[in-house]
Design an enzyme around this catalytic site. Structure first.
Site, PDB file in Angstrom:
ATOM      1  N   ARG A   1      -9.494 -51.795  94.091  1.00 30.03           N
ATOM      2  CA  ARG A   1     -10.918 -51.473  94.254  1.00 30.03           C
ATOM      3  C   ARG A   1     -11.198 -49.995  94.003  1.00 30.03           C
ATOM      4  O   ARG A   1     -12.152 -49.642  93.311  1.00 30.03           O
ATOM      5  CB  ARG A   1     -11.405 -51.880  95.642  1.00 30.03           C
ATOM      6  CG  ARG A   1     -11.430 -53.389  95.838  1.00 30.03           C
ATOM      7  CD  ARG A   1     -11.727 -53.761  97.275  1.00 30.03           C
ATOM      8  NE  ARG A   1     -10.651 -53.251  98.114  1.00 30.03           N
ATOM      9  CZ  ARG A   1     -10.798 -52.838  99.373  1.00 30.03           C
ATOM     10  NH1 ARG A   1     -11.979 -52.876  99.964  1.00 30.03           N
ATOM     11  NH2 ARG A   1      -9.770 -52.394 100.059  1.00 30.03           N
TER      12      ARG A   1
ATOM     13  N   ASN B   1     -12.995 -56.987  98.263  1.00 26.90           N
ATOM     14  CA  ASN B   1     -12.007 -58.045  98.405  1.00 26.90           C
ATOM     15  C   ASN B   1     -12.699 -59.316  98.884  1.00 26.90           C
ATOM     16  O   ASN B   1     -13.591 -59.256  99.730  1.00 26.90           O
ATOM     17  CB  ASN B   1     -10.933 -57.671  99.425  1.00 26.90           C
ATOM     18  CG  ASN B   1      -9.962 -56.635  98.916  1.00 26.90           C
ATOM     19  OD1 ASN B   1      -9.795 -56.455  97.713  1.00 26.90           O
ATOM     20  ND2 ASN B   1      -9.301 -55.947  99.821  1.00 26.90           N
TER      21      ASN B   1
END
Length: 88
Positions: free
Chosen positions: A18, A36
């Site tokens: 990320r 996520n």
């Protein structure tokens, strides 16, 4: 501005995916987010120039060095995308 949502599967959680996506997106001038999902995938929503979205899509297919990307699904996104690029 065009926008897209990506679902990235493989070994993509716990490998700096990320944060690396945020770095790539910011460098490309994209707005959006990466988070996520409970099923182990990462969802990326991005908005910006079509060429930058395509470059991000290509990067997502590989991800950062510790990741193993098995699949990237892409769909058009029509909802508003906020300013900046957030990680959740």
């Amino acid at each position: 501005m065009p926008a897209a949502r990506f679902f990235v599967s493989g070994r993509v959680q716990g490998v700096y995916f990320r944060a690396s996506t945020r770095e790539q997106a910011r460098a490309l001038g994209l707005q959006g987010s990466a988070r996520n999902l409970d099923d182990g995938r990462v969802e990326v929503i991005a908005s910006g120039p079509a060429e930058a979205l395509e470059t991000l899509a290509q990067w997502l297919a590989d991800g950062p060095p510790a990741a193993r990307v098995d699949q990237v699904l892409r769909e058009e996104w029509s909802a508003a995308v906020g300013e900046g690029f957030s990680v959740g």
